[in-house]
Scaffold this motif. Structure first.
Motif, short mmCIF file in Angstrom:
data_model
loop_
_atom_site.label_atom_id
_atom_site.label_comp_id
_atom_site.label_asym_id
_atom_site.label_seq_id
_atom_site.Cartn_x
_atom_site.Cartn_y
_atom_site.Cartn_z
N ASP A 397 2.80 49.47 41.82
CA ASP A 397 2.67 48.32 40.44
C ASP A 397 4.05 48.86 39.54
N ASP A 398 4.09 48.21 38.35
CA ASP A 398 5.29 48.37 37.72
C ASP A 398 5.21 49.76 37.04
N GLU A 399 3.97 50.37 36.52
CA GLU A 399 3.86 51.52 35.91
C GLU A 399 4.13 52.53 36.98
N SER A 400 3.68 52.55 38.10
CA SER A 400 4.03 53.60 39.30
C SER A 400 5.55 53.62 39.33
N ARG A 401 6.11 52.39 39.59
CA ARG A 401 7.66 52.43 39.76
C ARG A 401 8.24 52.92 38.71
N GLN A 402 7.95 52.89 37.49
CA GLN A 402 8.61 53.54 36.15
C GLN A 402 8.54 54.93 36.10
N ASP A 403 7.20 55.39 36.60
CA ASP A 403 6.93 56.79 36.53
C ASP A 403 7.70 57.50 37.62
N LEU A 404 7.74 56.82 38.62
CA LEU A 404 8.55 57.38 40.00
C LEU A 404 9.90 57.43 39.76
N GLU A 405 10.66 56.64 38.93
CA GLU A 405 12.13 56.42 38.45
C GLU A 405 12.37 57.61 37.68
N THR A 406 11.33 57.62 36.62
CA THR A 406 11.68 58.67 35.69
C THR A 406 11.45 60.08 36.12
N LEU A 407 10.52 60.35 37.04
CA LEU A 407 10.40 61.63 37.71
C LEU A 407 11.46 62.07 38.54
N ALA A 408 11.83 61.10 39.33
CA ALA A 408 13.32 61.18 40.06
C ALA A 408 14.55 61.60 39.33
N ALA A 409 14.52 60.92 38.30
CA ALA A 409 15.68 60.92 37.30
C ALA A 409 15.71 62.36 36.55
N ALA A 410 14.46 63.09 36.41
CA ALA A 410 14.49 64.12 35.93
C ALA A 410 14.60 65.46 36.91
N LEU A 411 14.24 65.26 38.15
CA LEU A 411 13.96 66.21 39.23
C LEU A 411 15.37 66.35 39.87
N LYS A 412 16.10 65.23 39.97
CA LYS A 412 17.31 65.37 40.90
C LYS A 412 18.27 66.16 40.02
N PRO A 413 18.65 65.75 38.80
CA PRO A 413 19.54 66.78 38.24
C PRO A 413 19.13 68.25 38.22
N THR A 414 17.78 68.45 38.04
CA THR A 414 17.13 70.10 38.03
C THR A 414 17.46 70.50 39.36
N THR A 415 17.30 69.95 40.63
CA THR A 415 17.15 70.67 41.86
C THR A 415 18.70 70.61 42.23
N THR A 416 19.75 69.56 41.69
CA THR A 416 21.10 69.82 42.65
C THR A 416 21.85 70.75 41.54
N GLY A 456 24.03 58.67 40.84
CA GLY A 456 23.87 58.90 39.32
C GLY A 456 24.31 60.24 38.77
N ASP A 457 25.24 60.24 37.77
CA ASP A 457 25.73 61.64 37.22
C ASP A 457 24.38 62.47 36.62
N ASN A 458 24.34 63.45 36.81
CA ASN A 458 23.11 64.22 36.37
C ASN A 458 23.04 63.83 34.95
N ASN A 459 23.79 64.13 34.08
CA ASN A 459 23.74 63.99 32.55
C ASN A 459 23.15 62.59 32.14
N VAL A 460 23.71 61.61 33.01
CA VAL A 460 23.36 60.32 32.76
C VAL A 460 22.05 59.92 33.11
N LEU A 461 21.60 60.57 34.21
CA LEU A 461 20.09 60.55 34.64
C LEU A 461 19.20 61.23 33.38
N LEU A 462 19.67 62.18 33.04
CA LEU A 462 18.61 63.15 31.98
C LEU A 462 18.65 62.21 30.76
N GLN A 463 19.77 61.46 30.59
CA GLN A 463 19.68 60.53 29.13
C GLN A 463 18.81 59.45 29.35
#
Length: 697
Positions: A397-416, A456-463
């Motif tokens: 659903d929309d909320e689950s997708r938004q949460d997934l996108e935000t979590l991925a945008a937080a973790l991808k910069p952190t892990t890379t 996505g550049d890590n700083n852009v994702l964190l923004q």
């Protein structure tokens, strides 16, 4: 080239007066018994452990190894061959729908993908371009008829393809790309055009040599109106009578040539000169064009439609983050094993040198990274589970997708970023031996460097994460009535006033009563760690929200200026939020481990993660009155104590990652290295045993 036997790690010019050894069995600071490596391995490998391990074992086959001294051309050809070999094994198509021959297992598919770097990261990324970007774009943006038409050729590698989104002039700003697809109702075709050089598609995998088709992102124009970014399936090349591949009329491109890493992938540019594409080639799940040029979409809002389309492609960020966790595990497996064997300088026993990992400085270099990698691993497992739930349809659903996108945008910069830091520190901790290509740390670092800007550049994702935090904060404030808002503001002001005066700090000092042990006990409490990590995020969000609230009715120019003035704080807030997410993921995993030594060791490792993150930001905690100077000093002291506790378990903790000598293929992490170190130690003992020869008068 430095001498491979030059001093490394914590070595000093003169030997220490006594070795800094791990605690002995039975010490109050040591766990009784041994770590259950198998149980930890099952925990860190997660739900799809068998799929992950099967993919990991591909690296045992020399057919998937990167060969030394290959030219770029040879490397590219070999990687394409290796993709066909992987395809023959039948597991890389798990993420596609069952109705087109896939496995219908998106989570298991990405779990396997994350391990492909062990053979050669170029295999991982070229496979990601083919099936994770090109194929997934058709799958998620197309309709069933288009799936049936194009996915079989993509899945079988009959049609190698490209994901043509990024442009020279706009990079991560996808909404502003300049390539256009203008509909011509007379011929029922789109006219695909690159209006100027900065609109060329750039850094596109498979574009230089192998790509036969591409999913091209362009501004969709019909009846004089721009409907925003959409995607089209575009044939690129055809094979001539001589067997050579050539661009179709109107399509141009160039080879990007050698890169800083990942040279098994043929990156290049693409551009289009009024190329005509059939109307049926518009990937039309979220936007369609009728023969007369009438546009329709199930999503009315242009902005929401854009983010929905891009959100379907989130698996790139999820999988890259998982690969980054994997290479961090592999690098630490090499560095910790080497540090446990390599000896340097004698200590209390003049006939026996001290192993590097017994030096406190060496522990400081590697064990906090080990704790961060465990935390990142648990967070990645949670992200992978959420991804599977959304894309398998379990919770879509929309909320689950938004949460997934935000979590991925937080973790991808952190892990890379963690991967880059871990690879560099591991390389240095192995001295000159770490700089040898055969030990893989430097080549992995070259290849993984670009992961920080992939998808996505890590700083852009964190923004993006920071903006979501502000949005959620605003919604929470909007639910409070006037009286409640007044109470909140008053309480917040009182809280800040208390923290910023000596009162709270004095109270802490009285409680501590000069006892470091009491302070350490306070910091060991997981509720205290959570409060410190969480409070930092909440305070930072509130401060930025307060500054932006002051200009909510200002002109766009003034509002933009104020936002830009707080951009660095916003990104720092998103980083702090990601650190909290990792701590929470690690903490949530602990109750799943049976009580005993294993849970105790993992709890120490979790504490090390949390307290090292607090130590890294001690200035903030002191300035904002969250810690006294006395308690801040205790943070560092307790971290050092944790290092001593964890030292005896360090090798077991990396063994749990599941990377054997054969997986790593790094001589310094192998049994041969252990034998070499023992020979060196025996030589020292024999030399010290020889009587001194005194020359006759």
């Amino acid at each position: 080239m430095p001498d491979v036997d030059a001093p490394v790690g914590a070595a000093v010019a003169t030997p220490p007066s006594a070795p800094v050894l791990g605690v002995s069995a039975g010490s109050p600071d040591s766990a009784e018994g041994e770590l259950d490596v198998r149980a930890v391995a099952d925990l860190i490998d997660g739900r799809w452990r068998e799929r992950r391990r099967a993919s990991r074992d591909l690296a045992l086959d020399p057919a998937f190894h990167r060969l030394p001294d290959q030219s770029v051309a040879e490397h590219r050809a070999r990687v394409l061959e290796q993709l066909h070999l992987i395809l023959d094994r039948g597991d890389v198509l798990r993420g596609f729908p069952r109705e087109v021959g896939g496995g219908g297992d998106p989570g298991g598919n990405l779990a396997g993908f994350e391990e492909l770097f062990l053979g050669d990261p170029s295999i991982q990324i070229k496979g990601g371009v083919q099936w994770g970007l090109f194929g997934s774009a058709v799958q998620h943006l197309g309709v069933p008829e288009q799936h049936a038409r194009w996915l079989p050729g993509i899945m079988s590698l009959e049609v190698p393809g490209c994901f043509a989104m990024t442009e020279v002039g706009h990079g991560s700003d996808v909404a502003s790309i300049a390539t256009t697809a203008t509909y011509d109702p007379q011929t029922e075709e789109f006219v695909l055009h690159t209006p100027f050089a900065a609109a060329r598609k750039e850094y596109i995998g498979n574009a230089a040599l192998h790509g036969l088709a591409a999913v091209v992102f362009a501004q969709l124009v019909t009846k004089g109106r721009n409907h925003g970014v959409h995607a089209l399936y575009v044939p690129l090349r055809e094979r001539g009578e001589d067997g050579e591949l050539r661009f179709l009329p109107g399509i141009g491109g160039r080879d990007d040539g050698p890169k800083g890493g990942l040279n098994g992938i043929d990156n290049g540019q693409l551009w289009f000169d009024h190329v005509r594409v059939p109307r049926e080639n518009l990937l039309r799940r979220y936007g369609d064009v009728a023969p007369d040029g009438t546009y329709s979409s199930p999503i009315a809002s242009k902005g929401r439609r854009f983010f929905t389309m891009l959100g379907t492609l989130v698996q790139g960020r999820v999988s890259l983050g998982g690969a980054a966790v994997g290479v961090s595990k592999a690098a630490l497996s090499i560095a910790v094993r080497y540090g446990d064997e390599r000896r340097q300088f004698t200590g209390a026993d003049e006939n026996r040198e001290v192993t590097l990992l017994d030096y406190q400085r060496h522990q400081r270099r590697l064990l906090p990274l080990l704790a961060r990698t465990y935390a990142a691993g648990f967070a990645q497992l949670g992200l992978l589970q959420r991804f599977h739930e959304v894309f398998s349809g379990e919770h879509d659903d929309d909320e689950s997708r938004q949460d997934l996108e935000t979590l991925a945008a937080a973790l991808k910069p952190t892990t890379t970023w963690l991967a880059m830091e871990t690879l560099q520190e591991s390389r240095e901790a192995c001295g000159g031996a770490g700089f040898m290509a055969e030990n893989r740390l430097v080549t992995w670092r070259q290849d993984f460097d670009v992961y920080t800007t992939f998808e996505g550049d890590n700083n852009v994702l964190l923004q993006l994460v920071g903006k979501r935090l502000l949005t959620d904060y605003g919604k929470a404030m909007g639910k409070i009535d006037v009286a409640g808002a007044a109470r909140f503001v008053a309480a917040r002001a009182g809280d800040l006033a208390l923290h910023r005066t000596p009162l709270r700090r004095a109270a802490q000092s009285v409680v501590d009563s000069g006892s470091a042990a009491r302070s350490a006990g306070h910091l060991r409490d997981p509720d205290v760690q959570r409060e410190l990590l969480e409070d930092r995020v909440e305070t930072m969000v509130a401060a930025i929200a307060g500054a932006l609230r002051e200009v909510k009715d200002a002109s766009p120019e003034e509002a933009t200026e104020v936002f830009n003035a707080h951009q660095d704080e916003l990104i720092a807030t998103a980083k702090a939020h990601a650190e909290l997410l990792l701590w929470e993921a690690f903490t949530a995993a602990l109750p799943t481990v049976p009580e005993g030594t294993t849970r105790e060791v993992l709890t120490w490792l979790r504490d090390l993660y949390g307290l090292e993150r607090i130590e890294r930001n001690l200035a903030w905690y002191l300035i904002n009155g969250r810690l006294t100077a006395q308690r801040a000093r205790v943070v560092t002291g307790y971290i050092n104590r944790l290092l001593t506790r964890l030292r005896p378990h360090a090798v077991d903790l990396v063994d749990a990652f599941g990377y054997t000598d054969a997986h790593l293929r790094a001589p310094i992490a192998s049994g041969a290295e252990r034998e070499r170190q023992e020979e060196a130690a025996s030589h020292l003992r024999r030399r010290r045993a020889l009587p001194e020869r005194v020359a006759a008068g």
